[in-house]
Every structure is written in C-alpha cells, then in structure tokens.
Design an enzyme around this catalytic site. Structure first.
Site, PDB file in Angstrom:
ATOM      1  N   CYS A 198      19.210  45.144 -17.290  1.00  0.00           N
ATOM      2  CA  CYS A 198      19.300  43.833 -17.936  1.00  0.00           C
ATOM      3  C   CYS A 198      20.768  43.412 -17.999  1.00  0.00           C
ATOM      4  O   CYS A 198      21.616  44.192 -18.460  1.00  0.00           O
ATOM      5  CB  CYS A 198      18.703  43.914 -19.339  1.00  0.00           C
ATOM      6  SG  CYS A 198      18.985  42.419 -20.328  1.00  0.00           S
TER       7      CYS A 198
ATOM      8  N   TYR B 228      -5.847   8.659   7.250  1.00  0.00           N
ATOM      9  CA  TYR B 228      -6.070   7.361   6.617  1.00  0.00           C
ATOM     10  C   TYR B 228      -5.498   6.270   7.517  1.00  0.00           C
ATOM     11  O   TYR B 228      -4.325   6.333   7.904  1.00  0.00           O
ATOM     12  CB  TYR B 228      -5.396   7.288   5.247  1.00  0.00           C
ATOM     13  CG  TYR B 228      -6.044   8.164   4.200  1.00  0.00           C
ATOM     14  CD1 TYR B 228      -7.193   7.754   3.539  1.00  0.00           C
ATOM     15  CD2 TYR B 228      -5.490   9.400   3.868  1.00  0.00           C
ATOM     16  CE1 TYR B 228      -7.785   8.545   2.576  1.00  0.00           C
ATOM     17  CE2 TYR B 228      -6.077  10.209   2.901  1.00  0.00           C
ATOM     18  CZ  TYR B 228      -7.218   9.780   2.272  1.00  0.00           C
ATOM     19  OH  TYR B 228      -7.810  10.569   1.318  1.00  0.00           O
TER      20      TYR B 228
ATOM     21  N   LYS C  28       2.896   4.420   0.943  1.00  0.00           N
ATOM     22  CA  LYS C  28       3.454   4.914   2.204  1.00  0.00           C
ATOM     23  C   LYS C  28       3.199   6.422   2.266  1.00  0.00           C
ATOM     24  O   LYS C  28       3.941   7.216   1.698  1.00  0.00           O
ATOM     25  CB  LYS C  28       4.948   4.627   2.299  1.00  0.00           C
ATOM     26  CG  LYS C  28       5.563   5.019   3.640  1.00  0.00           C
ATOM     27  CD  LYS C  28       7.038   4.642   3.702  1.00  0.00           C
ATOM     28  CE  LYS C  28       7.627   5.028   5.047  1.00  0.00           C
ATOM     29  NZ  LYS C  28       7.590   6.477   5.296  1.00  0.00           N
TER      30      LYS C  28
ATOM     31  N   CYS D 161      13.321  42.895 -19.003  1.00  0.00           N
ATOM     32  CA  CYS D 161      14.187  43.798 -19.754  1.00  0.00           C
ATOM     33  C   CYS D 161      13.309  44.664 -20.661  1.00  0.00           C
ATOM     34  O   CYS D 161      12.410  44.171 -21.327  1.00  0.00           O
ATOM     35  CB  CYS D 161      15.185  43.003 -20.588  1.00  0.00           C
ATOM     36  SG  CYS D 161      16.063  43.979 -21.820  1.00  0.00           S
TER      37      CYS D 161
ATOM     38  N   LYS E 171      11.231   2.321  -0.434  1.00  0.00           N
ATOM     39  CA  LYS E 171      11.247   3.762  -0.624  1.00  0.00           C
ATOM     40  C   LYS E 171      11.389   4.143  -2.100  1.00  0.00           C
ATOM     41  O   LYS E 171      12.057   3.462  -2.885  1.00  0.00           O
ATOM     42  CB  LYS E 171      12.405   4.399   0.168  1.00  0.00           C
ATOM     43  CG  LYS E 171      12.327   4.167   1.670  1.00  0.00           C
ATOM     44  CD  LYS E 171      11.169   4.874   2.315  1.00  0.00           C
ATOM     45  CE  LYS E 171      11.405   6.352   2.466  1.00  0.00           C
ATOM     46  NZ  LYS E 171      12.412   6.702   3.481  1.00  0.00           N
TER      47      LYS E 171
ATOM     48  N   ASP F 102       3.076  10.172   3.328  1.00  0.00           N
ATOM     49  CA  ASP F 102       4.116  10.987   3.943  1.00  0.00           C
ATOM     50  C   ASP F 102       3.471  12.023   4.858  1.00  0.00           C
ATOM     51  O   ASP F 102       3.110  13.120   4.442  1.00  0.00           O
ATOM     52  CB  ASP F 102       4.945  11.688   2.855  1.00  0.00           C
ATOM     53  CG  ASP F 102       6.262  12.210   3.399  1.00  0.00           C
ATOM     54  OD1 ASP F 102       6.604  11.878   4.552  1.00  0.00           O
ATOM     55  OD2 ASP F 102       6.960  12.949   2.673  1.00  0.00           O
TER      56      ASP F 102
ATOM     57  N   CYS G 196      21.791  43.433 -22.093  1.00  0.00           N
ATOM     58  CA  CYS G 196      21.875  44.648 -22.924  1.00  0.00           C
ATOM     59  C   CYS G 196      21.938  45.934 -22.108  1.00  0.00           C
ATOM     60  O   CYS G 196      22.009  47.026 -22.686  1.00  0.00           O
ATOM     61  CB  CYS G 196      20.699  44.708 -23.892  1.00  0.00           C
ATOM     62  SG  CYS G 196      19.096  45.007 -23.091  1.00  0.00           S
TER      63      CYS G 196
ATOM     64  N   GLU H 199       0.851  -1.189   0.000  1.00  0.00           N
ATOM     65  CA  GLU H 199       0.000   0.000   0.000  1.00  0.00           C
ATOM     66  C   GLU H 199       0.885   1.237   0.000  1.00  0.00           C
ATOM     67  O   GLU H 199       2.048   1.180   0.421  1.00  0.00           O
ATOM     68  CB  GLU H 199      -0.929  -0.013   1.212  1.00  0.00           C
ATOM     69  CG  GLU H 199      -0.214  -0.197   2.539  1.00  0.00           C
ATOM     70  CD  GLU H 199      -1.142  -0.743   3.613  1.00  0.00           C
ATOM     71  OE1 GLU H 199      -2.175  -0.107   3.852  1.00  0.00           O
ATOM     72  OE2 GLU H 199      -0.820  -1.807   4.192  1.00  0.00           O
TER      73      GLU H 199
ATOM     74  N   CYS I 227      17.827  43.695 -27.296  1.00  0.00           N
ATOM     75  CA  CYS I 227      18.381  42.744 -26.334  1.00  0.00           C
ATOM     76  C   CYS I 227      18.719  41.420 -27.022  1.00  0.00           C
ATOM     77  O   CYS I 227      17.862  40.798 -27.648  1.00  0.00           O
ATOM     78  CB  CYS I 227      17.390  42.498 -25.198  1.00  0.00           C
ATOM     79  SG  CYS I 227      18.028  41.403 -23.906  1.00  0.00           S
TER      80      CYS I 227
END
Length: 558
Positions: free
Chosen positions: A369, A186, A116, A387, A275, A118, A372, A114, A393
């Site tokens: 920027c 759960y 796992k 920019c 895991k 977290d 440029c 089932e 640019c």
C-alpha cells in the site's frame, strides 16, 4: 510569408490524409474528432484566404480515404459526399443565413433535423428494384460491450468504440465474420432512384419507412427555433440513447431547394452537421498515480496533459484497475485516447503504442500500500487489489472508524462522522484504540463540544468496552465478514487466539466461509499492525464474556 503559408497548407494536407487513412481504412484513429475538425477548419481557412496554393487533391476536396485493396472500387452514380460542420448556435444560424442569401429569400426555409449516427456510411443498391438507399451502419452500445467482452475472453483484439467496431466489421473480407457481428442499419436518404418518392426529405424518409427499411429515428421538421430546441433535447438525451451519436444533421426539407443550392467540392450546400462536444480526444499520459480508496481499493489514476473533451478540460482519467493498465500497456509518456461521455468519469480507451518513445517501461503492479506500506491483497475472483492494513491505513481511517463505532458494531452513541472527521483532523484518533484514550478534557476544546457533551461521548465510549465476541469481530471491518459471518465465526472458534491462528482450510470448514472470505480473514490477521491495534483495544479494557485467551504476540502459522 507566402512560402510559410504554402508550407503550412502542405503540412496540414499531409497530416489530414494520414488521419483519414487511420480512421477510414485502419479503423484506428490517433486523434479525436474535435482535433481532426480543428485541423480541417484551419486548412479550409488557409485555402480560402490563399486560393493560389490550393491542391486539386486537397483533403478539403475529397471524401474518406483510399479503400482497402481487398475491395473493388465502385463508381456511385449519385456521389456519396461528406458534410460541412458547425459547432454552436452562431454557426448554425450563419449556415441558415448563407442558404437565405443563395436562395434570395427573406425567411428561412423549412428545415429537418435528425441524429447524426456515429458509424459507417453505406449505400445499398437494389438492382432489381427502383431505388438506392443510403444510411449508417452502427453497432449499438450494448452489442458493442458484449462483443468486446467475447473478444477479451478469447484474447482477441478489442475495438476502441462502437463506430470503429461497426466500420471494422463491414471492412472484413470474410463475410462469415461480418455475419457474426451485431450490426444495425438506419437509412437517412436516397442515392439513385427510378421513380420520385416525395417532394421533401421528410416525405422521402416516410416512404422509406413504409417500405419496411429502418430509418434514422427522431426526425424533426421546423424553423430555426424548433431546430435549436431539438438540438438541446438531443444533446441532453445523448448518453441515454442505445447508440452513439456525435451531433445532428440539418437539411433543407424541400428537394427542389436542395437541387437549387447544389454542392461544393465535397459537401452539399443544403445540409450541415451540427456537432456535439467531442467525447474523445488524444493527449499525453504524464504519469500513473496510485490512490487508496476508503475501502482499501488501490487504483491507478492517469495524470494527463490537459485536453478539452466532453465539454470540459480533462487532466485526470480512470484506469479502473491494474489489470486494465496491463491490458492497455499504458506507460507514462504515451499518447492516449481519452473518452468522456456525459457525467461519466473520463477514461483511457486506447494507447498509441506506435508513437511510444524508446526506453519506456511497463508499469509495475504495487506489492505494498503506498499509504501505510501494508501488503496488498487480491481475491481470486477480483481484478482490484486492496490494502490489507484496514485498522492502520490512513486512507481508510474515516471509513473504518465509522464502521467500528456503528450501532451493529461497537455501538458508540454520539460518535458520528463529523466528530470522527474532527478527531482525525486534530490527530487525536488514528486507530480505533485511540478512541479509548480520549478524555473529557481533550473533547471540550473542540468546536461545538461543551463539557456535558464531552462527558456523554466519553461515557458512551466506556460503555462500549463491554461487548460480544461477534460484535467485536464485525467491528474490525474484515472484508466480507458481515454480522452473520462474524456470529458464525465467534460460535465456531469461541476464543480470539483460536480464530487468529486458524488456517485457511480450518476457516473454510465454517459455514458461509468460502475461499475468498477465508483469504480475507487470513490476510487481515497476518498484518502485524492490525494485531497490535487489537492488543491495544483489549489492554484498554475492551472485553466480552468467555474471553478465554490472549492474542498471540507472534504471527500465526499459516
């Protein structure tokens, strides 16, 4: 040699205890799960090889960490234990082989698997009932995102991930605060019970479900092959699930065999956690680089000490925008927690400021920027800075040229993305004005470009010189100025010099032009080199009917 081994065992035990406290009590882990598992595996191996150095209070013989002082301690009549881990198919099959040896069986017993979940393990005891249910308190992904946003809106501390949010919520001493947190539970098993509820784990889970208690979804029963297939399916579906999982729990199904196998110091022999590749890991932030995207968005990018996370080695991570850098207070040299889920770009989710070296400085938001040197701009409703040098640019060159030649803009047939890439690579074109300086001879030398094709391209470029004011405005690629807005502006102002000189208030008097669009228009025309490219285009013959004015040489009044 033995002294160094004993010292290493003590160092590992102390380090693991510190991480246990950070994880279980503070809900602020400073390393990823995989890094913790690596430390624990090394300690187990050393203790197994050198039992004479084993401390009875070793982390390998304890579960969790010291509880918060605000809570009462409870003695569980059936111990709540941890699980040993395996990390691949070989480890899983070795786990099954150990079970077969202990049971003295040739074939593997029936197994269950089932997800796992977290979160935080929780035991719920029904004092007036007949059972004690155990399961996981979690926070679903969508609820976690909503809660963190609410905390951000009120300038409160946010949580790193759903697991920490769930655990931190349960550990609140004020139950009214816990009640506001979007938690789910759960069940995955039982503690103490008064009457039997089944002969197998799968039967017990069905009985709990029949009582109306939510159970861990996705239970699978079968042999080795079925469990391995279930692992692969679950791993593939991991990122689409509504909650976080970090692996799969495998158990022997028959309760009599579970009891026969029993427990070791901190874990059952009849179960293990298979895991998944860790999605979070800690590493060092080496630098924060600044990148300019094709649309002019200026974004910070984290350069990391390479770390294995999410199944790959990661050396770069997104920081989204500079507001995120400020919120995290991320600085070069910091230890940071990096997260990579599925195909999502790795991101920094937390900075370990407590481990920061003295003398580090906050990152400054750029004013120009980096490509440029044009001024950066940011609309009031955006976190991204951009920019303003759209026409000049280098980082935006290809995207702007593609837009400039597109059908609804200058409509230059035969000049597509591939040709533009070649022209940029050969440094034949740097701005839209350079397109009108091309000759057939300069194109004929390019790969796959014969004399006839070159002549067709030049003819299309020349034909595009005659256009309309609205098409020309749209072709400039001013942010948020689409076809309709360009047409409205052209009709309103009629002349280019009037538009360039228009104030923000005058622009906002135009239908469909709000404060953001007005800001973008003003910012674009205030860049000297943008205006210079426009002058070049007109000097090279780009024109439209009723062109009554010339572009002013000096900057407009604002």
């Amino acid at each position: 040699m033995t002294d160094s081994i004993a010292q290493r065992i003590c160092e590992l035990a102390a380090e693991i205890r510190r991480h246990d406290y950070n994880y279980h009590v503070l809900d602020m882990p400073t390393i990823g799960d995989s890094q913790y598992d690596f430390l624990m595996a090394e300690l187990k191996r050393l203790e197994s090889d050198h039992p004479e150095f084993v401390d009875p209070n070793s982390p390998t013989r304890r579960v969790g960490a010291k509880p918060d002082s605000g809570f009462e301690e409870v003695m569980h009549r059936v111990p709540m234990l941890s699980l040993d881990n395996v990390f691949d198919s070989d480890g899983f099959r070795q786990f099954v082989e150990r079970i077969k040896d202990r049971l003295d069986q040739t074939d593997a017993p029936r197994l269950t698997a089932e997800p796992k979940l977290d979160g935080l393990a929780l035991s719920i005891r029904y004092e007036q009932g007949v059972l004690e249910v155990r399961g996981e308190v979690i926070m679903k992904k969508i609820d976690f995102a909503s809660m963190n946003q609410r905390l951000l809106d009120t300038s409160e501390k946010t949580f790193v991930n759903p697991r920490n949010a769930a655990a931190g919520s349960i550990r609140q001493l004020d139950p009214s605060i816990v009640a506001t947190r979007p938690l789910s539970f759960y069940a995955y098993g039982l503690g103490e019970v008064s009457v039997p509820m089944g002969e197998t784990h799968s039967e017990v889970m069905e009985a709990i479900k029949h009582l109306g208690i939510p159970v861990n979804p996705g239970l699978v029963v079968g042999g080795l092959d079925e469990i391995e297939k279930a692992y692969d399916i679950l791993l593939a579906e991991r990122d689409e699930l509504p909650y976080e999982i970090d692996g799969m729990v495998v158990k022997i199904d028959a309760l009599t065999l579970q009891n026969q196998l029993g427990f070791v110091a901190r874990a059952p022999r009849f179960a293990t956690a298979w895991k998944f590749p860790a999605q979070e890991a800690a590493t060092r932030l080496l630098a924060i680089d600044v990148q300019v995207g094709r649309t002019g968005a200026i974004t910070p990018v984290a350069r990391l000490e390479p770390v294995f996370v999410g199944g790959v080695t990661v050396s770069n991570a997104t920081l989204h925008n500079f507001e995120e850098v400020v919120r995290l207070d991320a600085r070069p040299g910091d230890i940071v927690m990096v997260r990579r889920a599925g195909d999502v770009i790795p991101q920094i989710v937390r900075v370990m400021a407590d481990e920061r070296y003295e003398g580090s400085s906050p990152v400054s938001i750029p004013l120009e920027c980096p490509v440029c040197e044009s001024p950066v701009e940011r609309a009031d409703d955006e976190a991204v800075i951009r920019c303003s040098g759209g026409l000049i640019c280098r980082a935006q060159r290809l995207e702007h040229l593609k837009h400039f030649v597109s059908r609804k803009a200058m409509d230059i047939d035969g000049v597509g993305e591939r040709l533009l890439e070649i022209l940029i690579e050969k440094e034949l074109v740097t701005t839209p004005a350079d397109l009108y300086r091309l000759s057939s001879e300069s194109l004929e030398v390019l790969d796959r470009m014969g004399a006839k094709s070159a002549q067709n391209v030049i003819q299309a470029i020349m034909q595009s010189k005659k256009t309309t004011f609205s098409r020309f405005l749209y072709a400039l690629g001013i942010r948020d100025v689409g076809e309709a807005t360009a047409r409205t502006l052209a009709n309103k102002f009629g002349e280019l010099d009037r538009l360039v000189s228009a104030t923000r208030d005058e622009l906002m008097d135009v239908e469909d032009v709000g404060p953001v669009v007005a800001f973008n228009i003003r910012t674009f025309f205030e860049v000297d080199r943008n205006r210079a490219v426009i002058r070049e285009l007109m000097d090279l013959g780009v024109h439209w009917p009723s062109n009554l004015g010339d572009l002013p040489r000096d900057g407009p009044d604002v």
